[in-house]
Design an enzyme around this catalytic site. Structure first.
Site, mmCIF file in Angstrom:
data_model
loop_
_atom_site.group_PDB
_atom_site.id
_atom_site.type_symbol
_atom_site.label_atom_id
_atom_site.label_comp_id
_atom_site.label_asym_id
_atom_site.label_seq_id
_atom_site.Cartn_x
_atom_site.Cartn_y
_atom_site.Cartn_z
ATOM 1 N N GLY A 199 0.830 -1.200 0.000
ATOM 2 C CA GLY A 199 0.000 0.000 0.000
ATOM 3 C C GLY A 199 0.862 1.246 0.000
ATOM 4 O O GLY A 199 2.018 1.215 -0.444
ATOM 5 N N LEU A 200 0.308 2.334 0.524
ATOM 6 C CA LEU A 200 1.094 3.566 0.597
ATOM 7 C C LEU A 200 1.745 3.635 1.977
ATOM 8 O O LEU A 200 1.469 4.521 2.780
ATOM 9 C CB LEU A 200 0.198 4.778 0.307
ATOM 10 C CG LEU A 200 0.890 6.034 -0.250
ATOM 11 C CD1 LEU A 200 1.801 5.700 -1.428
ATOM 12 C CD2 LEU A 200 -0.127 7.079 -0.685
ATOM 13 N N HIS A 201 2.579 2.641 2.257
ATOM 14 C CA HIS A 201 3.321 2.551 3.507
ATOM 15 C C HIS A 201 4.779 2.315 3.144
ATOM 16 O O HIS A 201 5.119 2.234 1.971
ATOM 17 C CB HIS A 201 2.825 1.378 4.359
ATOM 18 C CG HIS A 201 1.385 1.480 4.746
ATOM 19 N ND1 HIS A 201 0.546 0.402 4.806
ATOM 20 C CD2 HIS A 201 0.636 2.554 5.094
ATOM 21 C CE1 HIS A 201 -0.665 0.799 5.177
ATOM 22 N NE2 HIS A 201 -0.634 2.094 5.352
ATOM 23 N N ALA A 202 5.603 2.200 4.162
ATOM 24 C CA ALA A 202 6.994 1.806 3.974
ATOM 25 C C ALA A 202 7.667 2.648 2.889
ATOM 26 O O ALA A 202 7.499 3.859 2.844
ATOM 27 C CB ALA A 202 7.098 0.316 3.682
ATOM 28 N N PRO A 241 7.185 3.057 -0.454
ATOM 29 C CA PRO A 241 6.389 3.938 -1.328
ATOM 30 C C PRO A 241 5.938 5.223 -0.607
ATOM 31 O O PRO A 241 5.961 6.306 -1.209
ATOM 32 C CB PRO A 241 5.182 3.072 -1.687
ATOM 33 C CG PRO A 241 5.618 1.672 -1.477
ATOM 34 C CD PRO A 241 6.637 1.700 -0.391
#
Lengths: 85, 560
Positions: A13-16, A18
């Site tokens: 997802g939009l974590h880590a 990215p």
């Protein structure tokens, strides 16, 4: 107001990574830029804490918006990061 | 006893003053106010945030790799514009900089923890950034590491994060000891890369009093507190000797007089291949195939199985790879193959080969997949069945293997009846492999899943040794090879005893290979035979151990 709708493809997802790359790219621009989950409240795209708290997961659609000179270029760059698998 | 025990994951001996890593920074008082100059306090907060961000970034650059990713994201948190606005607002309302930072992070923390899962784990990263900034503002030592001392210190912790360890080097740290973690944990990987001894899964490590002298053996997993000078010297000397011997003992397994005993690895899938190769395995003596079948509602396809088998076979061109066909049931139930009824004692129920007899289609697919993989690879593929009790079962299995086109088919010896009638079974099969763990369970009537029965599972139990000998002799009558693939094979002393009994190959966890290779290389076949006779003559495990060791004099010098 320029706008993009992107489906997030990354497994995390939009974590880590990215999320960090997305926020770093947004922070380099001088104009204001926001990101929201479809139908949700927009948050400052330059804030890693706000972006993480959105909890965008793989398959979610996000809306990014910016206004001013260079808005299209910035949104294209952000869209590329957000949609990368 | 002034000692702790864990799992050694990075060999070597470390000795130095203990330092317990603490992440505990006191929560700033909710009533803490600044002196009245809000602008100066805002400035102080901003500078502290930036200093922590720059520090995290710099640690990241030094660490590289995955740690750098995490540290980069943490630096972004400290530089977060939304956080800065929130903190400034709280200071304008009178809060001290430390309290404002604490509360400013708090709002985000709640949202992130609320999301749970992967994101929930990131809350620890956020807490770490917050605590660093608060500590800096309060004039407290940063959570984390002390500065390098005159002597390298032993770092003790509940667990270590990349931010803790990124800046470390072996000039600063003598050893790592953590309460959590396993052989593949961050600490273990980092320690091996740095060449620093490490022990993980060590209860009590984080409760050691600061300044205690700590002696760490990263091989045996033993951690001694405030040891005597003599103890330090003994352990250090033994470790140095052991390292030298382990490093020198390379190549195929053999006794000192050249009797070859192939040393093989136990693996649970392609992911274990790298460790097996690193340990110098001459092949695979036990490839457990359960991972393909567990946790799924339909059986794996033939294609999927071929790929998984090739993933191991291709790593050992020209070498032996022994695949154990599905060993499900008992402690490893299958969702798509439930037992026919309730089993009050699953260890004695429909498991292993018995399951195949009820569902021959599952066996046929697995054997077909194995035959196809064998044809596509140059490894010497052998297959064997678990839980074989009788000659008839062995014959049935071997016939099915030959029909599938497999050239070498054997059985595991793990049921006493199979060991007692080993000569009969040997007539039907190409080889034996003794599974000492289950053989102990069935011989001593002690369920492996029941705690408190450990002493009965001791591989030095005389009755177990008798049955191993019976199996070896039964195989020898027919000229069949007989290996051992249980825990027993990885014990350096017992490995010598097994070779003395006539066992023809030993298969073990890859990490056990160097010590077993060294133990064998230091003793002659005759010494192994004498050790086996001595062990078999003893009537309890401690006596058997002591009697065998009397004939294996080189083990003591290695602290093995």
């Amino acid at each position: 107001m320029a706008q993009r709708q992107i489906t997030v493809e990354s497994e995390v997802g939009l974590h880590a990574r990215p999320a960090a790359t997305f926020v770093q790219t947004a922070a380099k621009a001088s104009l204001d830029v926001t990101v929201a989950k479809q139908g949700g409240q927009p948050v400052n795209a330059k804030s890693i804490l706000a972006v993480l708290a959105l909890d965008v997961r793989q398959g979610d659609t996000v809306v990014i918006e910016a206004e001013g000179e260079g808005a299209d270029e910035l949104l294209d760059a952000l869209a590329l990061i957000a949609s990368a698998p | 006893m002034n000692a702790l025990a864990g799992v050694g994951v990075s060999p070597g001996v470390g000795f130095g003053p203990g330092y317990v890593l603490s992440r505990e920074v006191p929560v700033p008082d909710p009533e803490a106010r600044h002196g009245g100059d809000a602008e100066a306090e805002r400035d102080r907060a901003a500078r502290a945030l930036e200093r922590v961000a720059a520090d995290l970034e710099e640690r990241g650059v030094r660490a590289g790799g995955q740690a750098q990713e995490i540290l980069r994201a943490q630096a972004l948190m400290a530089r977060d514009p939304g956080l800065a606005v929130g903190v400034a607002g709280l200071i304008d309302a009178g809060a001290s900089a430390a309290r404002a930072v604490y509360e400013g992070f708090g709002g985000y923390r709640e949202m992130i923890v609320g999301a749970g899962g992967y994101l929930g784990e990131r809350a620890a990263d956020l807490d770490d950034v917050r605590d660093r900034v608060v500590a800096l503002l309060e004039g407290l030592p940063a959570p984390g590491l002390p500065d390098a001392g005159a002597r390298p210190y032993v770092l003790l912790a509940r667990d270590l994060a990349p931010a803790d360890t990124a800046a470390l080097s072996r000039e600063v740290v003598a050893a790592f000891v953590t309460e959590q973690g396993g052989p593949t944990s961050h600490t273990a990987i980092l320690a091996r890369a740095m060449g620093v001894p490490a022990v993980v899964a060590c209860p009590g490590a984080a409760s050691v009093v600061a300044g205690t002298e700590v002696l760490v053996d990263g091989f045996s997993g033993l951690v001694r507190l405030d040891p005597s000078q003599e103890e330090v010297e003994t352990v250090t000397r033994a470790a140095a000797a052991r390292q030298a011997v382990l490093a020198a003992a390379t190549g195929p397994g053999a006794t000192s007089d050249g009797h070859a005993v192939p040393l093989l690895a136990n693996v649970g899938g392609p992911r274990d291949v790298e460790g097996a190769l690193r340990g110098g395995a001459e092949g695979v003596g036990l490839y457990r195939t359960e991972f393909l079948f567990l946790d799924r509602t339909v059986p794996p396809t033939e294609e999927e199985q071929v790929a998984a088998y090739l993933g191991v076979l291709d790593a050992f061109p020209g070498r032996r790879v022994v695949v154990r066909t599905l060993d499900a049931g008992a402690d490893k139930p299958l969702a798509f193959l439930p037992p026919p009824g309730r089993e009050p004692n699953p260890a004695l129920g429909q498991r292993g080969l018995r399951l195949f007899q009820r569902h021959p289609e599952i066996m046929e697919t697995q054997l077909r997949a194995l035959a196809r993989a064998g044809l596509q690879s140059s490894a010497k593929l052998q297959v064997m069945a678990p839980m074989v009790a009788t000659r008839q079962e062995a014959a049935w299995y071997v016939a099915a293997c030959k029909e599938a086109g497999l050239t070498s088919a054997g059985v595991m010896i793990e049921i006493p009846s199979a060991a007692l009638r080993a000569g009969d079974l040997a007539a039907e099969v190409d080889f034996f492999s003794i599974g000492t763990n289950d053989l102990a369970q069935y011989t001593l009537a002690a369920d492996r899943e029941v705690g408190g029965l450990g002493a009965l599972h001791d591989p030095w139990q005389p009755a177990l040794l008798d049955l191993v000998l019976a199996a070896v002799n039964g195989a020898a009558e027919r000229g069949r090879p007989c290996g051992v693939c249980g825990e027993a094979a990885g014990d350096p002393a017992l490995a010598c005893v097994l070779v003395g009994m006539g066992v023809t190959s030993l298969s073990m966890a890859p990490t056990a290979l160097p010590a077993v290779r060294a133990a064998l290389s230091l003793h002659s076949q005759e010494q192994c035979v004498l050790a086996a006779q001595a062990a078999l003559a003893a009537s309890c495990p401690p006596d058997a151990r002591a009697a065998a060791r009397a004939h294996l004099p080189e083990l003591a010098g290695l602290a093995l």
